[in-house]
Design a protein around this motif. Structure first.
Motif, short mmCIF file in Angstrom:
data_model
loop_
_atom_site.label_atom_id
_atom_site.label_comp_id
_atom_site.label_asym_id
_atom_site.label_seq_id
_atom_site.Cartn_x
_atom_site.Cartn_y
_atom_site.Cartn_z
N ARG A 22 0.83 -1.21 0.00
CA ARG A 22 0.00 0.00 0.00
C ARG A 22 0.87 1.26 0.00
O ARG A 22 0.59 2.22 -0.71
N GLU A 23 1.92 1.24 0.79
CA GLU A 23 2.84 2.39 0.84
C GLU A 23 3.54 2.59 -0.51
O GLU A 23 3.65 3.72 -0.99
N LEU A 24 4.00 1.51 -1.11
CA LEU A 24 4.67 1.62 -2.41
C LEU A 24 3.71 2.16 -3.46
O LEU A 24 4.10 2.98 -4.30
N ALA A 25 2.46 1.73 -3.42
CA ALA A 25 1.47 2.22 -4.38
C ALA A 25 1.24 3.71 -4.20
O ALA A 25 1.08 4.44 -5.20
N LYS A 26 1.24 4.19 -2.96
CA LYS A 26 1.07 5.63 -2.71
C LYS A 26 2.15 6.45 -3.40
O LYS A 26 1.91 7.57 -3.81
N TYR A 27 3.35 5.89 -3.49
CA TYR A 27 4.47 6.60 -4.09
C TYR A 27 4.60 6.33 -5.59
O TYR A 27 5.58 6.72 -6.20
N GLY A 28 3.64 5.62 -6.16
CA GLY A 28 3.62 5.43 -7.59
C GLY A 28 4.45 4.28 -8.13
O GLY A 28 4.70 4.21 -9.33
N PHE A 29 4.88 3.37 -7.26
CA PHE A 29 5.64 2.22 -7.75
C PHE A 29 4.78 1.41 -8.71
O PHE A 29 3.60 1.18 -8.46
N GLU A 30 5.38 0.97 -9.79
CA GLU A 30 4.67 0.18 -10.79
C GLU A 30 5.10 -1.28 -10.78
O GLU A 30 4.43 -2.12 -11.37
N TRP A 31 6.23 -1.58 -10.14
CA TRP A 31 6.78 -2.92 -10.17
C TRP A 31 7.43 -3.23 -8.81
O TRP A 31 8.07 -2.37 -8.22
N ARG A 51 -3.57 -14.31 -3.14
CA ARG A 51 -4.99 -13.93 -3.07
C ARG A 51 -5.15 -12.51 -2.51
O ARG A 51 -6.00 -11.74 -2.97
N GLU A 52 -4.33 -12.17 -1.53
CA GLU A 52 -4.38 -10.81 -0.98
C GLU A 52 -3.87 -9.78 -1.99
O GLU A 52 -4.42 -8.68 -2.09
N ILE A 53 -2.85 -10.13 -2.74
CA ILE A 53 -2.32 -9.23 -3.77
C ILE A 53 -3.37 -9.00 -4.86
O ILE A 53 -3.54 -7.87 -5.34
N ILE A 54 -4.07 -10.04 -5.24
CA ILE A 54 -5.12 -9.92 -6.25
C ILE A 54 -6.18 -8.93 -5.79
O ILE A 54 -6.59 -8.02 -6.53
N LYS A 55 -6.63 -9.08 -4.54
CA LYS A 55 -7.63 -8.15 -3.99
C LYS A 55 -7.09 -6.72 -3.95
O LYS A 55 -7.80 -5.77 -4.31
N PHE A 56 -5.84 -6.59 -3.53
CA PHE A 56 -5.22 -5.26 -3.45
C PHE A 56 -5.10 -4.61 -4.82
O PHE A 56 -5.47 -3.45 -5.01
N ASN A 57 -4.60 -5.35 -5.80
CA ASN A 57 -4.44 -4.80 -7.14
C ASN A 57 -5.77 -4.34 -7.73
O ASN A 57 -5.82 -3.39 -8.49
N ALA A 58 -6.86 -5.02 -7.35
CA ALA A 58 -8.18 -4.65 -7.85
C ALA A 58 -8.62 -3.28 -7.35
O ALA A 58 -9.49 -2.65 -7.96
N THR A 59 -8.00 -2.80 -6.29
CA THR A 59 -8.35 -1.48 -5.73
C THR A 59 -7.57 -0.35 -6.40
O THR A 59 -7.86 0.82 -6.15
N LEU A 60 -6.57 -0.69 -7.21
CA LEU A 60 -5.71 0.32 -7.81
C LEU A 60 -6.18 0.69 -9.21
O LEU A 60 -6.65 -0.16 -9.96
N GLU A 61 -6.01 1.96 -9.56
CA GLU A 61 -6.33 2.40 -10.91
C GLU A 61 -5.42 1.70 -11.92
O GLU A 61 -5.86 1.26 -12.97
N LYS A 62 -4.13 1.60 -11.58
CA LYS A 62 -3.16 0.91 -12.42
C LYS A 62 -2.48 -0.15 -11.54
O LYS A 62 -1.66 0.19 -10.69
N PRO A 63 -2.82 -1.43 -11.72
CA PRO A 63 -2.26 -2.47 -10.86
C PRO A 63 -0.72 -2.54 -10.93
O PRO A 63 -0.13 -2.30 -11.98
N ALA A 87 -2.45 -12.25 -10.09
CA ALA A 87 -1.81 -11.27 -9.21
C ALA A 87 -0.87 -10.35 -9.98
O ALA A 87 -0.23 -9.49 -9.39
N ASN A 88 -0.76 -10.55 -11.29
CA ASN A 88 0.05 -9.70 -12.16
C ASN A 88 1.55 -9.95 -12.00
O ASN A 88 2.35 -9.02 -12.06
N PHE A 89 1.92 -11.22 -11.79
CA PHE A 89 3.34 -11.58 -11.76
C PHE A 89 3.82 -11.79 -13.18
O PHE A 89 3.14 -12.41 -14.00
N HIS A 90 5.00 -11.27 -13.47
CA HIS A 90 5.61 -11.41 -14.80
C HIS A 90 6.89 -12.20 -14.70
O HIS A 90 7.58 -12.13 -13.73
#
Length: 90
Positions: A22-31, A51-63, A87-90
């Motif tokens: 959540r903190e990383l997302a606030k600062y705009g981290f993409e990866w 499963r938690e990451i999937i739920k979290f990413n669903a709350t973001l404008e850009k996962p 979960a958007n793992f590459h």
């Protein structure tokens, strides 16, 4: 690693990881790279985290997308592979 820390799995609590994401997302981290020699080593824990990451990413404008290291034998677990993809793992 096993010579320094032994052969047991060590895990950080999932709520702590999610708070950090959540903190990383606030600062705009993409990866995010999960520094883990064997992310799929404890499948039960990894699936719960995914499963938690999937739920979290669903709350973001850009996962956020993620990467890590794991053994190719993880590919034999179709549910695990599906969770990694969701979960958007590459």
């Amino acid at each position: 690693v096993i010579y320094l820390f032994g052969r047991r799995q060590r895990h950080r609590p999932i709520p702590v990881i999610m708070e950090e994401l959540r903190e990383l997302a606030k600062y705009g981290f993409e990866w995010v790279f999960f520094c883990d020699d064997e992310f799929g080593g404890d499948r039960k824990y990894a699936k719960e985290l995914l499963r938690e990451i999937i739920k979290f990413n669903a709350t973001l404008e850009k996962p956020i997308y993620y990467s890590t290291q794991m053994c190719i034998t993880a590919s034999s677990d179709s549910e695990f592979c599906e969770l990694l993809a969701a979960a958007n793992f590459h």
